[in-house]
Write an enzyme that holds these catalytic residues in place. Structure first.
Site, mmCIF file in Angstrom:
data_model
loop_
_atom_site.group_PDB
_atom_site.id
_atom_site.type_symbol
_atom_site.label_atom_id
_atom_site.label_comp_id
_atom_site.label_asym_id
_atom_site.label_seq_id
_atom_site.Cartn_x
_atom_site.Cartn_y
_atom_site.Cartn_z
ATOM 1 N N HIS A 1 12.718 -2.184 -17.297
ATOM 2 C CA HIS A 1 12.861 -2.889 -18.569
ATOM 3 C C HIS A 1 13.755 -2.134 -19.548
ATOM 4 C CE1 HIS A 1 9.388 -0.305 -19.992
ATOM 5 N NE2 HIS A 1 10.092 -0.351 -21.100
ATOM 6 N N ASP B 1 8.680 -2.168 -12.172
ATOM 7 C CA ASP B 1 9.277 -1.673 -13.414
ATOM 8 C C ASP B 1 10.000 -0.351 -13.201
ATOM 9 O OD1 ASP B 1 10.041 -1.826 -16.044
ATOM 10 O OD2 ASP B 1 8.229 -0.865 -16.818
ATOM 11 N N SER C 1 9.787 5.231 -22.549
ATOM 12 C CA SER C 1 9.813 4.536 -21.267
ATOM 13 C C SER C 1 10.904 5.076 -20.356
ATOM 14 C CB SER C 1 10.024 3.035 -21.480
ATOM 15 O OG SER C 1 8.849 2.413 -21.908
ATOM 16 N N GLY D 1 1.304 -9.800 6.748
ATOM 17 C CA GLY D 1 1.289 -11.194 7.166
ATOM 18 C C GLY D 1 0.195 -12.020 6.546
#
Length: 365
Positions: A25, A55, A131, A184
């Site tokens: 982000h 992210d 971040s 699966g």
């Protein structure tokens, strides 16, 4: 220029060639990315690849080098209460260091319409701008990638464990994208009443199997999974987080309840298909597509399928899948692959002069 916006974030150089690990982000939608080092030098950078579902993004600094790089640690031997250090650029205040303790591991955090699993939690302040920066242990090793995912949080910060980030980083470096692996099956979190009925406090339920995409008969619909390789399972997010640490070809043993009785099964981890085949789309979604100029038309609809349930019919045009425009059957099949990991697939459909939106319910069959 008018209309341009700037944003700030943090990152960590993970090798001397100039690869930088950060949050997806932080760079999402960025046209021009510049990396500023501690000594003030600036370099342009390009996006090597990103993994929005985790992210994470990997950048490559253009020019300069060799660069000082961080030493990566491990996130599978952490102790609650140990000292951690967050480094970043909160609110544009560069080279900021904050100290705290590791508060928890394995946290699941919701942010907007996304849900992230297996986060580290710390009371070290992590704010916007932090971040993408590193979370360190007292040895200075990177044990996580910070993410300011809850902006109003007080004394609660989160980081992506470095073991998960390392695997994503390796795949982004090699392929430019993450190649999802699976068993699966589609696994979901059961309701509290469902767990009480089984006498279980935690676990995950197999909501669907995909024999047309992963032929196997050892796992069945409605199996309730309580452990993976002997370790108790919290839920679907916990299972997906553990799968993300494995490589294709490895085997795992799942144990739990089937029809009220204990069972265990060993299955091989495989790469999820890059795209659906036409046969998979017919079996899973119930539609067969044809190309008509630059449009994609529904050629046939299978009776009893999710496509029939929402009223799709021959001649309809498929315009977009999950808000992503598609102009060929191949693009549709690539986008629709995500249906193997979801319960519903949103489509934009054209019929005559009208455009309407439907979501195929993939658990209704």
């Amino acid at each position: 220029p008018r209309g341009e916006e700037n944003s700030l974030g943090s990152g960590v150089i993970i090798d001397s060639a100039g690869f930088v690990l950060t949050n997806e982000h932080v760079i999402m939608g960025g046209a021009n990315i510049r990396v500023t080092l501690n000594d003030g030098r600036q370099f342009p950078a390009r996006v090597v690849g990103s993994a929005p579902e985790m992210d994470l993004a990997l950048l490559k600094v253009e020019g300069g080098g060799p660069f000082p790089s961080a030493r990566l640690g491990r996130s599978d031997d952490l102790m609650i209460g140990e000292t951690v250090i967050a480094v970043g650029n909160p609110f544009g205040l560069s080279n900021t260091v904050s100290v705290g303790v590791l508060s928890a591991v394995g946290r699941t955090v919701a942010a907007g319409d996304r849900q992230f699993s297996d986060f580290l939690q710390t009371d070290a302040p992590i704010n916007p701008g932090n971040s993408g920066g590193p979370l360190l242990n007292i040895l200075g090793e990177v044990i996580g990638v910070n993410t300011a995912i809850i902006r109003q949080a007080q004394s609660i910060g989160f980081a992506i464990p470095i073991n998960r980030a390392r695997r994503v980083m390796e795949q982004l470096k090699a392929y430019g994208k993450v190649r999802p692996i699976w068993l699966g099956v589609l696994v979901l979190d059961p309701s509290e009443s469902y767990k009480r009925r089984l006498g279980q406090s935690a676990g995950a339920v197999i909501a669907r199997t995909y024999p047309f995409a992963y032929p196997q008969d050892v796992l069945q619909k409605d199996d309730f999974i309580t452990s993976v390789d002997g370790k108790a399972l919290d839920g679907a997010g916990d299972l997906n987080a553990r799968m993300a640490l494995l490589n294709a070809g490895q085997k795992v043993t799942l144990a739990g309840l089937r029809d009220g009785k204990r069972f265990s099964a060993t299955v091989e981890v495989r790469l999820m298909p890059e795209r659906l085949t036409p046969a998979m789309a017919w079996e899973l979604l119930g539609i067969r597509l044809t190309a008509s100029g630059r449009a994609i038309e529904v050629g046939a609809v299978r009776r009893g399928s999710p496509a029939e349930a929402v009223g799709l019919r021959s001649g309809d045009a498929i315009l977009a899948v999950m808000d992503q425009p598609v102009e060929s059957p191949e693009e549709f099949l690539a986008q629709a692959r995500s249906a193997l990991g979801t319960t519903g697939l949103p489509l934009s459909v054209g019929r005559g002069p009208w455009t309407y939106y439907v979501t195929l319910d993939l658990l209704s069959q």
